[in-house]
Scaffold this motif. Structure first.
Motif, PDB file in Angstrom:
ATOM      1  N   LEU A  40      48.835  43.638  49.920  1.00 32.05           N
ATOM      2  CA  LEU A  40      48.019  42.489  50.352  1.00 32.05           C
ATOM      3  C   LEU A  40      47.225  41.919  49.182  1.00 32.05           C
ATOM      4  N   GLN A  41      46.696  42.808  48.334  1.00 25.66           N
ATOM      5  CA  GLN A  41      45.880  42.340  47.211  1.00 25.66           C
ATOM      6  C   GLN A  41      46.715  41.545  46.209  1.00 25.66           C
ATOM      7  N   ALA A  42      47.927  42.011  45.925  1.00 26.02           N
ATOM      8  CA  ALA A  42      48.785  41.264  45.001  1.00 26.02           C
ATOM      9  C   ALA A  42      49.186  39.919  45.616  1.00 26.02           C
ATOM     10  N   SER A  43      49.479  39.931  46.923  1.00 30.01           N
ATOM     11  CA  SER A  43      49.865  38.681  47.620  1.00 30.01           C
ATOM     12  C   SER A  43      48.754  37.648  47.585  1.00 30.01           C
ATOM     13  N   GLY A  44      47.523  38.107  47.665  1.00 29.35           N
ATOM     14  CA  GLY A  44      46.394  37.178  47.738  1.00 29.35           C
ATOM     15  C   GLY A  44      45.722  36.957  46.398  1.00 29.35           C
ATOM     16  N   SER A  45      46.446  37.180  45.311  1.00 30.79           N
ATOM     17  CA  SER A  45      45.834  37.107  43.979  1.00 30.79           C
ATOM     18  C   SER A  45      45.922  35.706  43.369  1.00 30.79           C
ATOM     19  N   VAL A  46      45.299  35.532  42.203  1.00 31.45           N
ATOM     20  CA  VAL A  46      45.307  34.231  41.514  1.00 31.45           C
ATOM     21  C   VAL A  46      46.688  33.865  40.963  1.00 31.45           C
ATOM     22  N   LEU A  47      47.658  34.752  41.100  1.00 30.70           N
ATOM     23  CA  LEU A  47      49.014  34.361  40.673  1.00 30.70           C
ATOM     24  C   LEU A  47      49.490  33.169  41.499  1.00 30.70           C
ATOM     25  N   THR A  48      48.848  32.934  42.626  1.00 31.00           N
ATOM     26  CA  THR A  48      49.203  31.775  43.448  1.00 31.00           C
ATOM     27  C   THR A  48      48.874  30.467  42.727  1.00 31.00           C
ATOM     28  N   ASN A  49      48.059  30.523  41.679  1.00 32.07           N
ATOM     29  CA  ASN A  49      47.699  29.317  40.925  1.00 32.07           C
ATOM     30  C   ASN A  49      48.758  28.900  39.909  1.00 32.07           C
TER      31      ASN A  49
END
Ligand SMILES: *Cc1c(COP(=O)(O)O)cnc(C)c1O
Length: 416
Positions: A40-49
């Motif tokens: 969950l933490q990796a999914s919700g990380s700033v990599l989404t930017n």
């Protein structure tokens, strides 16, 4: 989620309610699971930017110093886990993964052969309502009317008759194990590419609890969020000789930039799936499914094929006189969440079929073992025998909640 609570109370409240629902209910939807907090933490990380069209070392945007390493880790871990020659981790989900495979090998109008949707196949295996059925000449194979099993004699005959360019093995609602070696032989005999879609059972393969299609198939597609217990996403595994065609089909063929936060979460999930703990998890999934199947059959429930060898079972409710949708709604009210499902050769309509599908991946992730399977079987029996008894359903929902309170679900530990 303090900041979310302050900025958007409505969505915060809905997520909080969904967390509580997942904590308090017995979730038996065969495609669902509970991912770990690290996933969950990796999914919700700033990599989404980030934007990173292309592949590691060959991107169309700068600033990929970190993302290239993330994607390479996900790929290496998936290759090691499944013994695959090449892996693409960019497909947005299982359906686009299959579409990319079709784009890599087929032209519009080419013939494909997959398992019929009402017999346990997936929409993307050639259903008339899906792009796979609209853009291709989609032929299908059915299960054996007597046994409910795959019948390789008729699959071979169908393949010889329609000479498909691509054959699809794999399913969303079949409780047994396909023989990948025979599928390979049939594909070779008619000169077809063999695609195995292991979306449902990939986790079992990773944990050594299901034969692997990887040595037999030209291409294997999988979602990462079902038994594999990763984020919403997908992967394509293939032989090295198909690597360039597959990569080109995913990007720029059908997609733009990959979802980098998902890629990171896939990497985390692949690391988890390589552990002894995960092996033990998949072994327990099989034991739980068998125990639940036996419990239900001992109460007069008819299981398609008479049991299960994987994580799911299909119950034909015809002899109980209860349609699948009515059963699923009553069970949901009792805290047992599953889906209504067609059974092979179903005489009822797809939107209100004769059966229900039950999977044990999610409940096994929260630590349920055989004892809890007997509880579940008992409660399903009580509800199906009394689908109008609202008071009984509410009573069972309380018992379910009490049982669940002793089994903290991954990702939801803060609620226990
Ligand atoms: C779930 C599933 C898919 C599709 O996955 P989505 O992520 O929902 O697009 C494809 N194939 C099979 C066999 C599946 O069970």
């Amino acid at each position: 989620m303090k900041e979310l609570q302050q900025s958007d109370l409505a969505i915060h409240e809905l997520i909080r309610q969904e967390e509580q629902r997942q904590a308090d209910k017995i979730r038996l939807i065969a495609s669902e699971n509970y991912v770990s907090t690290p996933v969950l933490q990796a999914s919700g990380s700033v990599l989404t930017n980030k934007y990173s069209e292309g592949y590691a070392g060959k991107r169309y945007y700068e600033g990929q110093q970190i993302i290239d390493q993330v994607e390479n880790l996900a790929i290496e871990r998936a290759k090691n886990l499944f013994g695959a020659e090449h892996v693409n981790v960019q497909p947005y989900s299982g359906s686009p993964a299959n579409l990319a495979v079709y784009l890599a090998f087929l032209n519009p109008g080419d013939t494909i052969l997959g398992m019929a949707l009402p017999h346990g196949g997936h929409l993307t295996h050639g259903s008339p309502v899906s792009i796979s059925g609209k853009f291709f000449d989609a032929q299908s194979y059915s299960l054996d009317r007597e046994t409910g099993l795959l019948n390789y004699t008729t699959i071979r005959e169908t393949a010889l008759a329609c000479t498909p360019k691509l054959i699809i093995a794999g399913h969303s609602a079949y409780p047994r194990i396909p023989d990948f070696k025979i599928f390979r032989e049939i594909a070779d005999e008619v000169g077809a590419i063999l695609l195995v879609d292991m979306a449902h059972f990939a986790g079992l393969v990773a944990g050594g609890s299901h034969p692997s299609p990887v040595p037999y198939a030209d291409v294997v597609t999988t979602t990462t969020h079902k038994s594999l217990r990763g984020p919403r996403g997908a992967m394509i595994l293939c032989k090295e000789k198909h690597a360039a065609a597959i990569d080109k089909a995913v990007f720029p063929g059908i997609q733009g930039g990959p979802h980098d936060s998902t890629t990171a979460a896939i990497a985390v999930a692949m690391k988890e799936a390589a552990t002894d703990e995960f092996k033990a998890y998949t072994a327990q999934v099989l034991k739980n499914a068998k125990m639940l199947a036996e419990t239900l059959m001992s109460k007069g429930f008819q299981l398609v094929t008479g049991g299960t060898d994987n994580h799911l079972m299909l119950v034909d409710l015809t002899n109980k006189g209860v349609p699948g949708k009515k059963a699923a709604k009553a069970l949901d009210a009792a805290g047992l969440v599953l889906n209504y499902n067609a059974v092979p050769f179903d005489i009822r309509k797809p939107f209100d079929p004769s059966g229900i599908r039950i999977g044990v991946c999610a409940v096994t992730s929260r630590g349920f073992t055989e004892k809890e399977m007997i509880f579940i079987g008992d409660k399903i029996d009580s509800v199906i025998n009394d689908t109008e008894n609202v008071a009984l359903h509410a009573e069972i929902a309380e018992e379910v909640k009490k049982l669940c309170s002793a089994f903290p679900a991954p990702g939801l530990e803060h609620l226990f």
